[in-house]
Design a protein around this motif. Structure first.
Motif, mmCIF file in Angstrom:
data_model
loop_
_atom_site.group_PDB
_atom_site.id
_atom_site.type_symbol
_atom_site.label_atom_id
_atom_site.label_comp_id
_atom_site.label_asym_id
_atom_site.label_seq_id
_atom_site.Cartn_x
_atom_site.Cartn_y
_atom_site.Cartn_z
ATOM 1 N N PRO A 1 0.744 -1.272 0.037
ATOM 2 C CA PRO A 1 -0.001 0.034 0.000
ATOM 3 C C PRO A 1 0.796 1.172 -0.107
ATOM 4 N N ALA A 2 1.917 1.312 0.570
ATOM 5 C CA ALA A 2 2.890 2.520 0.603
ATOM 6 C C ALA A 2 3.193 3.109 -0.721
ATOM 7 N N TRP A 3 3.058 2.090 -1.811
ATOM 8 C CA TRP A 3 3.605 2.409 -3.230
ATOM 9 C C TRP A 3 2.609 3.206 -3.909
ATOM 10 N N ASP A 4 1.440 3.439 -3.324
ATOM 11 C CA ASP A 4 0.255 3.882 -3.962
ATOM 12 C C ASP A 4 0.877 5.243 -5.063
ATOM 13 N N ARG A 5 1.560 6.127 -4.152
ATOM 14 C CA ARG A 5 2.275 7.280 -4.883
ATOM 15 C C ARG A 5 3.111 6.824 -6.059
ATOM 16 N N GLY A 6 4.125 6.213 -5.975
ATOM 17 C CA GLY A 6 4.983 5.807 -6.697
ATOM 18 C C GLY A 6 4.287 5.065 -7.908
ATOM 19 N N ALA A 7 3.246 4.262 -7.921
ATOM 20 C CA ALA A 7 2.524 3.706 -9.000
ATOM 21 C C ALA A 7 1.758 4.709 -9.610
ATOM 22 N N LEU A 8 1.309 5.684 -8.969
ATOM 23 C CA LEU A 8 0.412 6.810 -9.470
ATOM 24 C C LEU A 8 1.567 7.635 -10.499
ATOM 25 N N VAL A 9 2.585 7.911 -9.826
ATOM 26 C CA VAL A 9 3.382 8.830 -10.742
ATOM 27 C C VAL A 9 4.210 7.840 -12.007
ATOM 28 N N SER A 10 4.218 6.647 -11.666
ATOM 29 C CA SER A 10 4.599 5.957 -12.847
ATOM 30 C C SER A 10 3.828 5.823 -14.046
#
Length: 132
Positions: free
Chosen positions: A66-75
């Motif tokens: 879940p902490a990867w929400d932002r990274g996946a969104l930026v990707s």
């Protein structure tokens, strides 16, 4: 909201990757590509099947981490910005763009705009550390 968007986008990409892998004759014809025996078939399977599937996994990653929400969104935002830029160049440089390719372009624009909107919304509503 971000995770729902990424989930829908991820499932779409996984679906496209699987479709390209199991029915390459149809998918390559729809986008106007001719697959040469051997290398061309391998390249189509790898780039259209494997890469699309891999992108889908990146967008679904927040379900496992879940902490990867932002990274996946930026990707997602960066990938679709590049797709829209190159697709736009293609539309300016080439003629005879087929209707399926136009639909792909519309989809890419929609994903880009939604990703940008979600990025902006989450950046501006997250307080002083939003950009970090």
């Amino acid at each position: 909201m971000v995770r729902m968007f990424l989930t829908l986008t991820g499932l779409l990409y996984i679906g496209l990757g699987v479709w390209c892998a199991i029915d390459p004759a149809t998918t390559s014809r729809k986008v106007g590509l001719q697959r040469e025996p051997g290398s061309g078939e391998s390249e189509f399977l790898t780039v259209y099947g494997g890469l699309e599937f891999g992108l889908g996994l990146v967008f679904l990653l927040p379900w496992l981490m879940p902490a990867w929400d932002r990274g996946a969104l930026v990707s997602c935002l960066l990938i679709h910005a590049a797709l829209v830029a190159f697709r736009t160049a293609g539309f300016l440089l080439f003629t005879g763009i087929g209707p399926f390719t136009v639909r792909l372009a519309i989809g890419e624009w929609v994903v880009l705009l939604l990703a940008a909107g979600l990025w902006w919304l989450t950046t501006t509503t997250s307080g002083p550390t939003a950009g970090q």
